[in-house]
Design a protein around this motif. Sequence first.
Motif, PDB file in Angstrom:
ATOM      1  N   GLY A 187     -34.197  -4.539 -44.716  1.00 52.96           N
ATOM      2  CA  GLY A 187     -34.780  -5.841 -45.009  1.00 52.96           C
ATOM      3  C   GLY A 187     -35.532  -5.899 -46.322  1.00 52.96           C
ATOM      4  N   ILE A 236     -30.748 -18.992 -39.214  1.00 52.95           N
ATOM      5  CA  ILE A 236     -31.700 -18.289 -40.073  1.00 52.95           C
ATOM      6  C   ILE A 236     -33.066 -18.956 -39.988  1.00 52.95           C
ATOM      7  CG2 ILE A 236     -32.246 -17.707 -42.459  1.00 52.95           C
ATOM      8  CD1 ILE A 236     -29.312 -17.404 -42.997  1.00 52.95           C
ATOM      9  N   ASN A 277     -23.448 -14.792 -36.884  1.00 46.11           N
ATOM     10  CA  ASN A 277     -23.856 -15.186 -38.233  1.00 46.11           C
ATOM     11  C   ASN A 277     -22.674 -15.704 -39.028  1.00 46.11           C
ATOM     12  OD1 ASN A 277     -25.223 -15.215 -40.791  1.00 46.11           O
ATOM     13  ND2 ASN A 277     -26.610 -13.713 -39.919  1.00 46.11           N
ATOM     14  N   GLU A 336     -25.706 -12.920 -46.003  1.00 44.84           N
ATOM     15  CA  GLU A 336     -26.989 -12.738 -45.320  1.00 44.84           C
ATOM     16  C   GLU A 336     -26.800 -12.742 -43.807  1.00 44.84           C
ATOM     17  OE1 GLU A 336     -30.341 -15.745 -45.504  1.00 44.84           O
ATOM     18  OE2 GLU A 336     -30.898 -14.360 -47.127  1.00 44.84           O
ATOM     19  N   THR A 396     -29.004 -11.908 -39.923  1.00 45.67           N
ATOM     20  CA  THR A 396     -30.338 -11.846 -39.340  1.00 45.67           C
ATOM     21  C   THR A 396     -30.339 -10.922 -38.133  1.00 45.67           C
ATOM     22  OG1 THR A 396     -30.687 -14.124 -40.030  1.00 45.67           O
ATOM     23  CG2 THR A 396     -32.272 -13.215 -38.472  1.00 45.67           C
ATOM     24  N   ASP A 397     -31.386 -10.132 -37.940  1.00 47.25           N
ATOM     25  CA  ASP A 397     -31.463  -9.165 -36.850  1.00 47.25           C
ATOM     26  C   ASP A 397     -31.004  -9.764 -35.530  1.00 47.25           C
ATOM     27  OD1 ASP A 397     -32.336  -6.786 -37.981  1.00 47.25           O
ATOM     28  OD2 ASP A 397     -34.409  -7.455 -38.051  1.00 47.25           O
ATOM     29  N   ASP A 431     -28.276 -11.151 -34.607  1.00 48.88           N
ATOM     30  CA  ASP A 431     -27.383 -12.309 -34.607  1.00 48.88           C
ATOM     31  C   ASP A 431     -25.932 -11.841 -34.596  1.00 48.88           C
ATOM     32  OD1 ASP A 431     -25.948 -14.676 -35.160  1.00 48.88           O
ATOM     33  OD2 ASP A 431     -27.750 -15.528 -36.074  1.00 48.88           O
ATOM     34  N   SER A 450     -34.526 -18.127 -36.569  1.00 49.93           N
ATOM     35  CA  SER A 450     -34.936 -16.739 -36.399  1.00 49.93           C
ATOM     36  C   SER A 450     -36.202 -16.439 -37.166  1.00 49.93           C
ATOM     37  CB  SER A 450     -33.811 -15.794 -36.845  1.00 49.93           C
ATOM     38  OG  SER A 450     -33.587 -15.927 -38.220  1.00 49.93           O
ATOM     39  N   ALA A 451     -36.442 -17.156 -38.265  1.00 45.05           N
ATOM     40  CA  ALA A 451     -37.650 -16.890 -39.054  1.00 45.05           C
ATOM     41  C   ALA A 451     -38.890 -17.120 -38.215  1.00 45.05           C
ATOM     42  CB  ALA A 451     -37.665 -17.794 -40.284  1.00 45.05           C
ATOM     43  N   LYS A 454     -34.063 -10.893 -42.365  1.00 34.41           N
ATOM     44  CA  LYS A 454     -32.778 -11.119 -43.010  1.00 34.41           C
ATOM     45  C   LYS A 454     -32.324  -9.821 -43.681  1.00 34.41           C
ATOM     46  CE  LYS A 454     -34.115 -15.875 -44.126  1.00 34.41           C
ATOM     47  NZ  LYS A 454     -34.390 -16.826 -45.234  1.00 34.41           N
ATOM     48  N   GLN A 482     -37.756 -12.467 -37.087  1.00 34.11           N
ATOM     49  CA  GLN A 482     -36.590 -11.645 -37.336  1.00 34.11           C
ATOM     50  C   GLN A 482     -36.373 -11.537 -38.835  1.00 34.11           C
ATOM     51  OE1 GLN A 482     -33.859 -13.870 -34.756  1.00 34.11           O
ATOM     52  NE2 GLN A 482     -33.584 -11.977 -33.602  1.00 34.11           N
TER      53      GLN A 482
END
Length: 459
Positions: free
Chosen positions: A96, A154, A146, A138, A140-141, A143, A157-158, A164, A162
């Motif tokens: 990350g 995204i 994606n 990109e 995301t943890d 996912d 998840s932010a 990116k 989580q």
Amino acid sequence: MKKSQRDETERKKFRPLCSKEHALRVWMTQYSYFFDRSNSNPNEAEEIEKITMLDSYDDANFLFHVFNDIFKSKDKNENESKNRPITKFIVKFHNGVDSVEPNARLLDCHEFAMDWLSEKNICTSAVMLTKSGATRFEWTDGDSTNNDSNNDHINNSAEKNQMKHAVKVLRYVEGTLLIDVVNALAEKPEEQKAFWRRVGEFVGEISASFLQWNPETPSIKEDGKRLYRTLATRESLWDVRNFEDVRMFVDALKSKGEGLIKDENAIEQVFEWYEERVNSIRDDAKKLRMSVIHNDLNESNILVTASDWKERVKNDNIDVLNDFACIDFGDICVSWTVIEIATAMAYCALATPNAPIESCEKMLAGYAKTFSLNEHEIKVLPVLLMSRVATSLVMGLYSHHFKSTEDAGCGENQVKKEEKEGEFQDNTAYLLKSQETGWNILEAFIRETPEKLANAYAG
């Protein structure tokens, strides 16, 4: 806290939390563009023979074995299936910390470096394009769905903390790991010595090639100049110009209790020699040249590509440019040119614990055939070598003891990882692989002293 220290600390928090399932979905949604899926279930992944999770420090890497005859009939007997042609790829999830700016622009440097060396006839990997024509995308943890055309996940998840991650696929380079060749020669010391000399020649070819990637070179295009400047601003703990930044991690290990660091006196001795011998000339560019360096030519990042390498090694007729390859540009930077061979020699020593000093001398002899060091670079080389060994030992311990605790700030992501134990990479053995013999090797070099080693290296 300096950026080199902060980045290394943060990497323990933000390792990609991905499994084979996630890697498969990445392949199916982003890279499986050369297969017709109009009449098939994309979850079946019939073109994949197998997926293997590879050892990694702070990233996550998966080896894909892909059938390249997917359009053949499904009615194959067992023998036909075994003989189907395979193409291999690496699906790489970046840490990350390295996936966001300003570090993310370094990923462009990795790609340029591979292209640069390939143009110089040095074998390395290449980045494969996504279905949309990008070199990476990109993720995301956690996912599994994606898609670079839909970023709603995204944003969601932010809110869940989580991370990116940049993901790319690399062409797999067929070959035998350097460490496997070295181990195969353990009972053939003369062949092993000759082989290390050839490896040194290969490292010298890389140094010579990267020395030309310089803004002052008339033929360098603007893109190459821009990426060089990006590398010149990088602050990395693994660049031994920043060796003194390792002290913070030594102190952190001490804070967890006595006995974690096997030989604190050895580490302190290297710090002392670094201050005396390296810092005194560190800012003199005429004495310590600067250039792009790979900075991690270890026993797993150099491959022997010749299928008949046993015969070639036996007869000492390895073709340096055609029979070797280098991979993994994650630590690339602009630093002192001599650090390239210092790092390679450090891992040469760790790979041959029964004869570390002699093996390093053979490697340096080979290096001198394809690239020349000046007297000042040779003088600091032993201390830089020891600094890299010390860094590897300390950071391996730190990464192990802080990778999954609240001290490293893993928080919610760690809970999720524990819930799926067994699905994610356990890199304990990889992180600690040098601990058993590494301290004895460092002590052996210290006993020789920098003066004696420098005299031997000078010939």
